[in-house]
Write an enzyme that holds these catalytic residues in place. Structure first.
Site, PDB file in Angstrom:
ATOM      1  CD  GLU A   1      -1.627   2.201   8.144  1.00  0.00           C
ATOM      2  OE1 GLU A   1      -1.475   2.349   7.032  1.00  0.00           O
ATOM      3  OE2 GLU A   1      -1.836   2.938   9.383  1.00  0.00           O
TER       4      GLU A   1
ATOM      5  CE  LYS B   1      16.180 -11.692  -5.123  1.00  0.00           C
ATOM      6  NZ  LYS B   1      15.308 -12.224  -4.060  1.00  0.00           N
TER       7      LYS B   1
ATOM      8  N   GLY C   1      -7.667  20.216  19.170  1.00  0.00           N
ATOM      9  CA  GLY C   1      -7.384  21.958  19.094  1.00  0.00           C
ATOM     10  C   GLY C   1      -7.817  22.605  20.334  1.00  0.00           C
ATOM     11  N   GLY C   2      -8.007  23.942  20.500  1.00  0.00           N
ATOM     12  CA  GLY C   2      -8.214  24.562  21.507  1.00  0.00           C
ATOM     13  C   GLY C   2      -9.686  25.064  21.715  1.00  0.00           C
ATOM     14  CD  GLN C   3     -12.035  27.574  19.551  1.00  0.00           C
ATOM     15  OE1 GLN C   3     -12.905  27.636  20.283  1.00  0.00           O
ATOM     16  NE2 GLN C   3     -11.251  28.468  19.123  1.00  0.00           N
TER      17      GLN C   3
ATOM     18  CD  GLN D   1      -2.719   1.463   2.432  1.00  0.00           C
ATOM     19  OE1 GLN D   1      -3.148   2.507   2.698  1.00  0.00           O
ATOM     20  NE2 GLN D   1      -3.127   0.228   3.048  1.00  0.00           N
TER      21      GLN D   1
ATOM     22  CG  ASP E   1       0.386   0.922   4.532  1.00  0.00           C
ATOM     23  OD1 ASP E   1       1.797   0.895   4.775  1.00  0.00           O
ATOM     24  OD2 ASP E   1      -0.217   0.195   4.838  1.00  0.00           O
TER      25      ASP E   1
ATOM     26  CG  PHE F   1      11.726  -4.014  -2.722  1.00  0.00           C
ATOM     27  CD1 PHE F   1      10.737  -5.016  -2.978  1.00  0.00           C
ATOM     28  CD2 PHE F   1      12.354  -3.289  -3.470  1.00  0.00           C
ATOM     29  CE1 PHE F   1      10.529  -5.027  -4.391  1.00  0.00           C
ATOM     30  CE2 PHE F   1      12.037  -3.630  -5.237  1.00  0.00           C
ATOM     31  CZ  PHE F   1      10.979  -4.690  -5.316  1.00  0.00           C
TER      32      PHE F   1
END
Ligand code: CAO
Length: 424
Positions: free
Chosen positions: A138, A74, A246-248, A16, A167, A96
């Site tokens: 992940e 390879k 956050g601040g709210q 992913q 990911d 990889f």
């Protein structure tokens, strides 16, 4: 004309994280050539199969607008083909396990000798240090990046999020690094190595939690629910449930139908600027002047009472009614949308964020289109390639193989099933 027209990407990615990066580059107009192991391909092609015989949604939804070539990296002839691709391409992207590219013989030093202008971009689980050799998926990144320890409720275990921040989040970081490196190359003429470790990407996305870690040194985190509940803070940023980061102050609140619908909820933010309007909407006009509720500071120890009262009101409305009532007053709220509702959302289809794609093996399916909209670089989502669908096309049109040369490469078996490729 597309933003990245003319840019060639050698896409050595799988699963992913890497594929999300190269998919974005393809949507911006790059020619993305996905290299896959002959006969096998990206492991996700055959993972989480829903239609026997067809590439999985896991694969198709991460590999749009790409071309696929089968190459055994390879095998000597496979390496020859790859070397030619490195000579030709502007960017090589890979994710990889650590050391795999070196073991194929394509170390950074060797790649630079082949093409000093190429940008080599990698996703790894961890950056340099004691974990650099580890394979990572992940959820490992979410856990190692501070997300899991700060997600969930105070009285429960750490929780991983549904958003694939390890990911897809790292894929985004990598894409940004590649674009910056391409821009720098315009001035220097040189490529460079770009590394986006998944742990680092998650930490970047958890920045506000490191903010809170440091704020703990000077006192309790007053916007966290546990402050109003009189629960002491420990020495690390705690899990904060659905508290606003956050601040709210904000919370997820029940709406009409919550007893049977798991998504009948709204997010509700008591933004200070609209506090008086909130008081009117929820039928508490007296809170506008009551010293216990009139200022943000006075409200902080009473958030449970405040959100409890707001919830008494939201429970009489559907999540969409809450939105319709609050929006004209600029009160920030948001419905909890299910994936079903998102899939059916006409607005998202119009903007190209939810797209229907046709695929020869599986028929029509939905995907997420490009979330970044550019006025001069439109995106048309095309289906993911079948395994090796463009092998001959790339060998001949991109690398210039023809006649006996082409026959030699095909006969070697390095680029997929000899008979099948020869027939093409
Ligand atoms: N031809 C021949 N061999 C190939 C090939 C090709 N076209 N493409 C890959 N291979 C080989 C590799 O060279 C490697 O061989 P060696 O181990 O002998 O060097 C082998 O296939 C396996 O590659 P891998 O180790 O990368 O794959 P894996 O399935 O074992 O591990 C993953 C997967 C994701 C854990 C690992 O690749 C990884 O840690 N990547 C970095 C972090 C990352 O991106 N994680 C997120 C993935 S999305 O959840």
């Amino acid at each position: 004309m597309k933003a990245l027209e003319g840019v060639k990407v050698l896409d050595f990615t799988h699963v992913q994280s890497g594929p999300t990066c190269t998919q974005l580059l393809a949507w911006f107009g790059a020619d993305v050539i996905k290299v896959e192991r002959p006969g096998v391909g990206d492991a996700t092609r055959k993972q989480l199969i829903d239609k026997p015989g067809a590439d999985s949604l896991y694969f198709t939804m991460l590999n749009h607008n790409k071309r696929s070539i089968e190459i055994n990296s390879k095998n000597e002839i496979g390496k020859e083909v790859l070397t030619k691709l490195i000579e030709t391409c502007d960017v090589l992207v890979e994710n990889f396990a650590p050391g795999a590219l070196d073991r194929m013989g394509f170390s950074w030093e060797n790649i630079q000798k082949i093409n000093p202008r190429i940008i080599v971009a990698s996703v790894k689980g961890f950056g340099p240090g004691k974990y650099e050799d580890c394979k990572v998926y992940e959820n490992v990144a979410q856990c190692a990046g501070g997300s899991a320890s700060t997600t969930g409720f105070l009285d429960g275990p750490p929780v991983v999020t549904g958003a694939q921040i390890g990911d897809s989040g790292t894929g985004l970081h990598l894409a940004l690094g590649i674009l910056a490196a391409l821009f720098q190359r315009e001035k220097t003429g040189k490529g460079q190595k770009v590394l986006a470790p998944m742990q680092d990407g998650v930490i970047n996305l958890c920045r506000v939690k490191l903010r809170d870690q440091q704020r703990l040194e000077t006192g309790p985190l007053t916007e966290y629910s546990q402050y109003g509940e009189g629960i002491e803070f420990g020495d690390a940023t705690p899990r904060a449930g659905n508290d606003s980061g956050g601040g709210q102050p904000g919370r997820i609140l029940k709406c009409k139908g919550w007893e049977t619908d798991p998504n009948a909820y709204t997010y509700f933010i008591t933004q200070a600027a609209v506090w008086e309007k909130i008081c009117d909407v929820i039928g508490k006009p007296e809170w506008k002047t009551d010293p216990d509720f009139a200022t943000p500071k006075a409200r902080l120890p009473r958030l449970n009472q405040i959100f409890g009262t707001i919830e008494d009101w939201t429970m009489t409305k559907t999540k969409f009614e809450v939105m319709e009532i609050c929006n004209p007053h600029d009160i920030p709220v948001g419905p909890i949308l299910s994936m079903k509702e998102i899939a059916e959302d006409e607005g998202l289809r119009k903007t190209g964020t939810i797209v229907e794609v046709d695929h020869p093996e599986r028929g029509k399916y939905l995907t997420v289109g490009c979330p970044i909209k550019m006025s001069d670089s439109p995106v048309e989502v095309t289906r993911s390639p079948l395994l090796g669908e463009h092998t001959v096309e790339i060998l001949s049109q991109v690398l210039g193989y023809s006649g006996d040369e082409l026959k030699r490469v095909v006969a070697s078996g390095a680029v997929g099933d000899t008979e099948k490729v020869a027939a093409e």
